[in-house]
Design a protein around this motif. Structure first.
Motif, short mmCIF file in Angstrom:
data_model
loop_
_atom_site.label_atom_id
_atom_site.label_comp_id
_atom_site.label_asym_id
_atom_site.label_seq_id
_atom_site.Cartn_x
_atom_site.Cartn_y
_atom_site.Cartn_z
N ILE A 33 87.23 28.79 4.78
CA ILE A 33 86.91 29.94 3.95
C ILE A 33 85.72 30.64 4.58
O ILE A 33 84.79 29.98 5.08
N HIS A 88 91.15 23.38 5.33
CA HIS A 88 90.95 24.66 4.65
C HIS A 88 89.67 25.32 5.16
O HIS A 88 88.60 24.71 5.13
N ILE A 125 83.76 25.87 -0.24
CA ILE A 125 85.01 25.42 -0.84
C ILE A 125 84.96 23.91 -1.07
O ILE A 125 84.31 23.18 -0.32
N HIS A 185 90.70 32.98 3.12
CA HIS A 185 91.06 31.56 3.04
C HIS A 185 92.22 31.30 3.97
O HIS A 185 93.25 31.98 3.90
N ALA A 200 86.36 27.67 -5.00
CA ALA A 200 85.57 28.39 -4.01
C ALA A 200 84.41 29.10 -4.68
O ALA A 200 84.46 29.42 -5.88
#
Length: 384
Positions: free
Chosen positions: A338, A336, A57, A348, A66
């Motif tokens: 992922i 964030h 990401i 996510h 992504a």
């Protein structure tokens, strides 16, 4: 008959009320390891392929991008690199941006995409093509429009692979890519450094250390005093580390941290407040085994890279696997994550690091807290 019916209704109502009360009590007790999470979503629900893995990401000037690899199964020649954008609070349908077609009769799988947004510049996408990690070769593309269109595929110089799983870090003017090899020489970590955003490269090796640590897939952390730290996956039942005091030109030999590793990928990022954040499976393989279940998926935070504090559990189902996480902090301060969700989808999760409730990890044990039980993993897990 009427009295019996009324009695039955009364009994059912009583049980329903009791169930509502118990449910209310259960819902009133929040999971202590979810504090700070503000978004929890899948990047997609359906895809034109069976399996996916190795997500990455990046934040561009126009929002989040992504990427991951997807196909019939890892190592299958139809595995391609896919890209998605988060637009108006939703992820767009994945677009196939790279494949391993060599000619009309030969095709290889693609592997481990890595996105990197050059500050004030282009978006980079690194990936590998080859039959296996021992024989793959490194390639990359760039995008001038935040990942909507891409340059032609470019091969990295012979022997160079690019960032192997985790994002590069800009150290001064040097793009520093954490990478590793898994070929005939065994598992080895090195760094590939470019002073001109990919035009030229140099390589820096990292010694295995006195414990002869077999490690791959490092990530890079930075410190205010100029030091760098790497954290990496190993076959040695512990996350490995090494340190640099000269901007990554030389590194101490690898050594073990006090955090366990299940022989699965990790990632880390230096937060804007100077703290270090690590996402990994806090799993110690049983006995002398090098591999363990890829669940739960945990987040830890440290001020010095040595003493770590439990922060989050992103996934805790006993159903494996939750793996190969990537992490960034965006300009708004949010973190964030992922990662692979059971090889079926990409997940996510967004969290506010200012709201973490931290508990020190002692002796490599994830802390026990009242009202929460860690999952019990029974039997062997798949796709380790």
């Amino acid at each position: 008959m009427i009295k019996l019916t009324n009695l039955l209704r009364t009994t059912i109502s009583a049980f329903a009320l009791l169930a509502m009360v118990n449910t209310g009590r259960a819902q009133s007790i929040p999971n202590p390891w979810r504090t700070g999470i503000v978004t929890d979503e899948f990047v997609y629900q359906k895809a034109p392929y069976k399996e996916c893995h190795a997500a990455t990401i990046a934040e561009t000037p126009k929002g989040l991008v992504a990427s991951w690899f997807g196909g019939t199964k890892e190592r299958n020649p139809d595995v391609c690199i896919w890209v998605s954008h988060r637009v108006n609070g939703k992820w767009t349908e994945g677009v196939n941006v790279a494949n391993g077609i060599q000619n009309d009769t030969l095709r290889y799988p693609t592997w481990n995409p890595v996105l990197y947004q050059v500050p004030g510049g282009e978006l980079m996408l690194f990936y590998k093509i080859g039959a296996s990690p021992g024989t793959w070769k490194g390639y990359w593309k760039t995008s001038k429009d935040n990942g909507y269109t891409w340059s032609d595929q470019m091969a990295l110089p012979e022997g160079y692979l690019g960032p192997i799983k985790n994002k590069p870090v800009m150290v001064g003017k040097n793009l520093t890519s954490p990478t590793s090899t898994e070929g005939k020489g065994g598992w080895r970590i090195h760094f590939e450094i470019s002073p001109d955003l990919g035009k030229t490269w140099k390589m820096v090796d990292v010694a295995k250390g006195t414990d002869t640590i077999d490690a791959i897939q490092p990530s890079i952390l930075t410190y205010k005093d100029g030091r760098l730290q790497l954290l990496a996956r190993t076959k040695n039942r512990a996350i490995a580390q090494a340190w640099s005091s000269d901007k990554g030109m030389t590194w101490t030999p690898l050594s073990k941290t006090n955090l366990p590793n299940n022989n699965s990928g990790t990632d880390a990022v230096t937060l804007k407040d100077g703290r270090q954040l690590l996402v990994y499976n806090h799993v110690l393989p049983p006995g002398k085994l090098a591999k363990g279940a890829r669940t739960p998926l945990n987040v830890a935070v440290s001020k010095d890279g040595k003493t770590w504090y439990a922060a989050l559990i992103l996934e805790d189902s006993p159903i494996s696997q939750y793996s190969y996480p990537s992490v960034i902090q965006t300009k708004d301060g949010m973190v964030h994550f992922i990662y692979t969700w059971r090889r079926e989808r990409i997940k996510h999760v967004v969290a506010d690091p200012a709201k973490f409730k931290l508990v020190e990890i002692k002796d490599g044990q994830w802390p026990k807290v009242e009202g929460y039980e860690l999952p019990v993993i029974k039997g062997e897990t798949k796709d380790l």
